[in-house]
Write an enzyme that holds these catalytic residues in place. Structure first.
Site, PDB file in Angstrom:
ATOM      1  N   LYS A   1       0.876  -1.127   0.060  1.00 51.38           N
ATOM      2  CA  LYS A   1      -0.074   0.121   0.143  1.00 51.38           C
ATOM      3  C   LYS A   1       0.856   1.396   0.002  1.00 51.38           C
ATOM      4  O   LYS A   1       1.735   1.445   0.755  1.00 51.38           O
ATOM      5  CB  LYS A   1      -0.842  -0.059   1.189  1.00 51.38           C
ATOM      6  CG  LYS A   1      -2.492  -0.202   0.977  1.00 51.38           C
ATOM      7  CD  LYS A   1      -3.156  -0.324   2.310  1.00 51.38           C
ATOM      8  CE  LYS A   1      -4.701   0.386   2.290  1.00 51.38           C
ATOM      9  NZ  LYS A   1      -5.118   0.246   3.894  1.00 51.38           N
TER      10      LYS A   1
HETATM   11  O1  G3P Z   1      -7.982   0.714   5.338  1.00 56.42           O
HETATM   12  C1  G3P Z   1      -8.180   1.896   4.848  1.00 56.42           C
HETATM   13  C2  G3P Z   1      -9.671   2.556   5.309  1.00 56.42           C
HETATM   14  O2  G3P Z   1     -10.656   1.485   5.012  1.00 56.42           O
HETATM   15  C3  G3P Z   1      -9.766   3.210   6.814  1.00 56.42           C
HETATM   16  O3  G3P Z   1     -11.137   3.474   6.969  1.00 56.42           O
HETATM   17  O4  G3P Z   1     -12.832   4.142   8.613  1.00 56.42           O
HETATM   18  O5  G3P Z   1     -10.333   4.723   9.139  1.00 56.42           O
HETATM   19  O6  G3P Z   1     -11.639   6.016   7.364  1.00 56.42           O
HETATM   20  P1  G3P Z   1     -11.480   4.752   8.033  1.00 56.42           P
END
Ligand code: G3P
Length: 214
Positions: free
Chosen positions: A84
């Site tokens: 990533k």
């Molecule tokens: O892993 C990346 C993403 O899914 C993070 O989500 O909830 O931290 O905005 P969030």
């Protein structure tokens, strides 16, 4: 649409894997940091032993050289590891550089369709638009999936759209309808998705009727 789990918690991964629904796992530095004291490499290798499919491990360097160095190291940990990198110009260079070593990348923190187009042109395997975080700003995050999907279709691009920052079960359905190939979901959202009061009432009623028959 495929379902990935967005977590670094091995208990959650073990449980969701036992449901037979997982096609991959995504992690990020925040999720890894939540697993206090655990070693990054061990977590990724353990996840790869539980789930057959792409496992995203995120770099933390800001420059392409560092991302490539980290990515080459992570890719040694397991053949299913996907690197990533952020949606930045350094991230694009890293995708391009890692592609020379046949290493797949997930371009993360994507907030506009041009970032997604350029990531694909650089050779990204996955693009991660962050739906929930766009919703949080008062703008419809799902529109980003629609636009990326249309741009990719028009340009005949096969980079896979991974809907990230999923906050509730409805996001999964809408992502699929908007053209996402994968939704990466927190474990709690998958649990929530499988809960329905009418399912519970139905089970109760069936059991009561079954008992009354004896
Ligand atoms: O892993 C990346 C993403 O899914 C993070 O989500 O909830 O931290 O905005 P969030």
């Amino acid at each position: 649409m495929e379902i990935y789990l967005d977590t670094a918690n091995l208990n959650e991964i073990r449980e969701a894997a036992s449901w037979g629904i997982l096609s991959g796992v995504t992690t990020n530095p925040t999720l890894i940091a939540r697993e206090k004291g655990a070693d990054f490499k061990s977590i990724i290798q353990e996840i790869a032993s539980l789930v057959e499919g792409p496992i995203s491990a995120e770099t933390t360097s800001l420059d392409a050289e560092g991302m490539i160095r980290e990515g080459r190291e992570f890719a040694e940990w397991h053949p299913n590891v996907v690197i990533k990198v952020p949606s930045t110009t350094e991230g694009l260079k890293a995708v391009h550089g890692l592609a020379q070593h046949d290493i797949y990348c997930n371009v993360t923190l994507c907030f506009n369709p041009v970032q997604a187009l350029l990531a694909a042109r650089a050779g990204a395997f996955l693009i991660s638009p962050f739906i929930g975080r766009i919703d949080d700003t008062g703008i419809d995050g799902m529109n980003l999936i629609r636009e990326i999907s249309a741009v990719y279709e028009q340009a005949d691009i096969d980079t896979r759209i991974l809907a990230a920052s999923i906050r509730h079960p409805r996001h999964i359905v809408e992502s699929a309808l908007a053209g996402a190939d994968i939704a990466t979901c927190p474990f709690s959202v998958l649990q929530q998705a499988m809960k329905h009061p009418l399912t519970d009432i139905g089970i109760e009623r069936f059991l009561a009727d079954w008992k009354s028959r004896q």
